[in-house]
Design a protein around this motif. Structure first.
Motif, mmCIF file in Angstrom:
data_model
loop_
_atom_site.group_PDB
_atom_site.id
_atom_site.type_symbol
_atom_site.label_atom_id
_atom_site.label_comp_id
_atom_site.label_asym_id
_atom_site.label_seq_id
_atom_site.Cartn_x
_atom_site.Cartn_y
_atom_site.Cartn_z
ATOM 1 N N THR A 195 0.829 -1.213 0.000
ATOM 2 C CA THR A 195 0.000 0.000 0.000
ATOM 3 C C THR A 195 0.860 1.258 0.000
ATOM 4 O O THR A 195 0.496 2.267 -0.613
ATOM 5 N N ALA A 196 2.007 1.197 0.645
ATOM 6 C CA ALA A 196 2.906 2.356 0.665
ATOM 7 C C ALA A 196 3.449 2.691 -0.719
ATOM 8 O O ALA A 196 3.929 3.809 -0.947
ATOM 9 N N ALA A 197 3.355 1.743 -1.657
ATOM 10 C CA ALA A 197 3.837 1.981 -3.015
ATOM 11 C C ALA A 197 2.744 2.478 -3.961
ATOM 12 O O ALA A 197 3.022 2.786 -5.124
ATOM 13 N N ILE A 198 1.504 2.564 -3.484
ATOM 14 C CA ILE A 198 0.391 3.013 -4.330
ATOM 15 C C ILE A 198 0.529 4.512 -4.610
ATOM 16 O O ILE A 198 0.819 5.303 -3.714
ATOM 17 N N THR A 199 0.300 4.884 -5.855
ATOM 18 C CA THR A 199 0.410 6.297 -6.237
ATOM 19 C C THR A 199 -0.911 6.874 -6.731
ATOM 20 O O THR A 199 -0.962 8.010 -7.189
ATOM 21 N N LEU A 200 -1.979 6.117 -6.647
ATOM 22 C CA LEU A 200 -3.295 6.585 -7.086
ATOM 23 C C LEU A 200 -3.891 7.573 -6.085
ATOM 24 O O LEU A 200 -3.566 7.526 -4.894
ATOM 25 N N PRO A 201 -4.791 8.464 -6.536
ATOM 26 C CA PRO A 201 -5.548 9.269 -5.591
ATOM 27 C C PRO A 201 -6.312 8.371 -4.632
ATOM 28 O O PRO A 201 -6.907 7.367 -5.041
ATOM 29 N N ALA A 202 -6.280 8.715 -3.345
ATOM 30 C CA ALA A 202 -6.905 7.862 -2.335
ATOM 31 C C ALA A 202 -7.590 8.707 -1.276
ATOM 32 O O ALA A 202 -7.105 9.775 -0.882
ATOM 33 N N LEU A 203 -8.724 8.180 -0.808
ATOM 34 C CA LEU A 203 -9.490 8.804 0.268
ATOM 35 C C LEU A 203 -9.740 7.765 1.341
ATOM 36 O O LEU A 203 -10.179 6.650 1.044
ATOM 37 N N GLY A 204 -9.460 8.115 2.590
ATOM 38 C CA GLY A 204 -9.804 7.262 3.718
ATOM 39 C C GLY A 204 -11.018 7.815 4.442
ATOM 40 O O GLY A 204 -11.124 9.027 4.646
ATOM 41 N N ILE A 205 -11.942 6.941 4.814
ATOM 42 C CA ILE A 205 -13.134 7.332 5.574
ATOM 43 C C ILE A 205 -13.207 6.448 6.814
ATOM 44 O O ILE A 205 -13.090 5.221 6.720
ATOM 45 N N GLY A 207 -15.225 5.884 10.886
ATOM 46 C CA GLY A 207 -16.311 6.216 11.808
ATOM 47 C C GLY A 207 -15.756 6.333 13.211
ATOM 48 O O GLY A 207 -14.973 5.485 13.655
ATOM 49 N N SER A 208 -16.148 7.364 13.933
ATOM 50 C CA SER A 208 -15.558 7.615 15.256
ATOM 51 C C SER A 208 -15.887 6.512 16.253
ATOM 52 O O SER A 208 -15.148 6.307 17.217
ATOM 53 N N GLU A 209 -16.984 5.764 16.026
ATOM 54 C CA GLU A 209 -17.396 4.710 16.956
ATOM 55 C C GLU A 209 -17.084 3.315 16.419
ATOM 56 O O GLU A 209 -17.654 2.332 16.902
ATOM 57 N N ASP A 210 -16.198 3.209 15.469
ATOM 58 C CA ASP A 210 -15.887 1.939 14.825
ATOM 59 C C ASP A 210 -15.048 1.063 15.752
ATOM 60 O O ASP A 210 -13.911 1.397 16.074
ATOM 61 N N GLY A 211 -15.598 -0.079 16.150
ATOM 62 C CA GLY A 211 -14.880 -1.003 17.005
ATOM 63 C C GLY A 211 -14.126 -2.068 16.249
ATOM 64 O O GLY A 211 -13.413 -2.880 16.856
ATOM 65 N N SER A 212 -14.270 -2.117 14.927
ATOM 66 C CA SER A 212 -13.563 -3.109 14.112
ATOM 67 C C SER A 212 -12.299 -2.543 13.474
ATOM 68 O O SER A 212 -11.245 -3.183 13.497
ATOM 69 N N THR A 213 -12.409 -1.366 12.892
ATOM 70 C CA THR A 213 -11.255 -0.678 12.303
ATOM 71 C C THR A 213 -11.276 0.768 12.805
ATOM 72 O O THR A 213 -11.822 1.654 12.144
ATOM 73 N N PRO A 214 -10.717 1.009 13.975
ATOM 74 C CA PRO A 214 -10.775 2.346 14.579
ATOM 75 C C PRO A 214 -10.176 3.422 13.676
ATOM 76 O O PRO A 214 -9.359 3.129 12.794
ATOM 77 N N PRO A 215 -10.577 4.671 13.897
ATOM 78 C CA PRO A 215 -10.098 5.763 13.044
ATOM 79 C C PRO A 215 -8.587 5.841 12.898
ATOM 80 O O PRO A 215 -8.080 6.136 11.815
ATOM 81 N N ASP A 216 -7.853 5.571 13.973
ATOM 82 C CA ASP A 216 -6.391 5.655 13.888
ATOM 83 C C ASP A 216 -5.831 4.635 12.901
ATOM 84 O O ASP A 216 -4.830 4.913 12.216
ATOM 85 N N LEU A 217 -6.448 3.464 12.822
ATOM 86 C CA LEU A 217 -5.997 2.450 11.865
ATOM 87 C C LEU A 217 -6.253 2.902 10.433
ATOM 88 O O LEU A 217 -5.390 2.742 9.556
ATOM 89 N N VAL A 218 -7.423 3.465 10.194
ATOM 90 C CA VAL A 218 -7.750 3.949 8.853
ATOM 91 C C VAL A 218 -6.808 5.076 8.453
ATOM 92 O O VAL A 218 -6.259 5.093 7.342
ATOM 93 N N ARG A 219 -6.598 6.018 9.360
ATOM 94 C CA ARG A 219 -5.701 7.143 9.063
ATOM 95 C C ARG A 219 -4.271 6.651 8.812
ATOM 96 O O ARG A 219 -3.606 7.099 7.867
ATOM 97 N N GLU A 220 -3.794 5.736 9.650
ATOM 98 C CA GLU A 220 -2.456 5.181 9.474
ATOM 99 C C GLU A 220 -2.303 4.541 8.099
ATOM 100 O O GLU A 220 -1.269 4.679 7.444
ATOM 101 N N THR A 221 -3.349 3.837 7.659
ATOM 102 C CA THR A 221 -3.302 3.150 6.367
ATOM 103 C C THR A 221 -3.300 4.135 5.212
ATOM 104 O O THR A 221 -2.470 4.055 4.303
ATOM 105 N N VAL A 222 -4.224 5.069 5.226
ATOM 106 C CA VAL A 222 -4.319 5.988 4.098
ATOM 107 C C VAL A 222 -3.117 6.930 4.054
ATOM 108 O O VAL A 222 -2.702 7.383 2.983
ATOM 109 N N ASP A 223 -2.506 7.187 5.219
ATOM 110 C CA ASP A 223 -1.312 8.036 5.256
ATOM 111 C C ASP A 223 -0.112 7.381 4.574
ATOM 112 O O ASP A 223 0.872 8.064 4.266
ATOM 113 N N LEU A 224 -0.184 6.080 4.333
ATOM 114 C CA LEU A 224 0.882 5.405 3.594
ATOM 115 C C LEU A 224 0.943 5.871 2.138
ATOM 116 O O LEU A 224 1.978 5.734 1.482
ATOM 117 N N ILE A 225 -0.189 6.395 1.645
ATOM 118 C CA ILE A 225 -0.317 6.776 0.236
ATOM 119 C C ILE A 225 -0.106 8.279 0.098
ATOM 120 O O ILE A 225 -0.868 9.075 0.665
#
Length: 261
Positions: A195-205, A207-225
């Motif tokens: 994922t860190a090698a992806i160069t496409l436009p990307a948007l991470g979304i 939910g503040s109450e997400d117990g499966s993929t908390p916001p910090d995980l989503v942000r960490e992932t999308v920040d790789l791009i």
């Protein structure tokens, strides 16, 4: 209903919107089918071709024997896009759908013009956690995990509403083999390097109450791009397109217009 006869799998899909528009493909979460996007679709802009599909082992698609490698699920999406003769796709993936989006972007970037990584991660949970869930399903069916799953998926407020029961029913009525197969795919996936090698436009979304993929995980992932964007939907859980469809659609619509060019 439409069924794509692909190599080794029959996938159920649906098309809405402008047949000549920019294609937008939606990948669903574990334990849901293409109805996940029902409330969002009517709120999205004209001029796009919206394609939803049930991944392997879910909804009306064929259920093959588990386990499923993540590469198989990525290939299913790839074959469907090729079957529909589409390129320049915007792929919107939620949870395991977001893993499929990352895998597809790494494998076939020429098919895509952008990705949305919703409520997902480059790696979700641990193999031990998923092995435990698989064992629970094999012992007691999806019903055995349903209440705990619903707490992770939805905010407390939404769990008090009548529609909540329908989403619980959707989960427990998915094929057990499909749930187990896709759980195994998640367990074996770590996309941090690719994922860190992806160069496409990307948007991470998130939910503040997400117990499966908390916001910090989503942000960490999308920040790789490089150049990616991140949006947080407050008061929503793992499926913000269900709990906050208007806000979700507004965020997604802005990205669709930006990427369409």
């Amino acid at each position: 209903m439409k069924i794509a006869e692909l190599d080794g799998i029959r996938l159920h899909y649906r098309e809405d919107g402008d047949p000549g528009g920019v294609p937008v493909v939606f990948g669903n979460s574990l334990g849901t089918d293409l109805r996940l996007w029902d409330q969002v679709l009517p709120l999205l802009p004209a001029g796009f071709r919206y394609i939803r599909y049930d991944k392997r082992g879910h909804g009306l698609s064929q259920c093959t024997k588990p386990p499923y490698p993540m590469g198989t699920l990525v290939r299913d999406a790839e074959m469907l896009i090729d079957h529909l003769e589409r390129t320049g796709v915007i792929f919107v993936g939620l949870s395991i759908g977001g893993l499929i989006a990352q895998g597809l972007a790494a494998k076939r970037p020429e098919l895509l013009r952008g990705i949305v990584l919703s409520n997902t991660g480059a790696k979700i949970g641990t193999r031990e956690m998923w092995d435990e869930r698989i064992a629970g399903v094999e012992a007691g069916g999806i019903e055995a995990l349903a209440d705990a799953t619903m707490q992770r998926w939805f905010s407390e407020t939404f769990r008090q509403t009548p529609p909540f029961l329908a989403w619980r029913n959707m989960l427990v009525r998915q094929p057990q083999d499909g749930y187990v197969g896709c759980s195994a795919a998640i367990a074996g996936t770590d996309f941090y390097t690719t994922t860190a090698a992806i160069t496409l436009p990307a948007l991470g979304i998130a939910g503040s109450e997400d117990g499966s993929t908390p916001p910090d995980l989503v942000r960490e992932t999308v920040d790789l791009i490089a150049g990616s964007k991140f949006k947080l939907i407050r008061g929503a859980g793992h499926l913000p397109c269900v709990e906050k469809p208007e806000e979700y659609a507004a965020i997604l619509s802005e990205f669709l217009h930006e990427v369409r060019g």
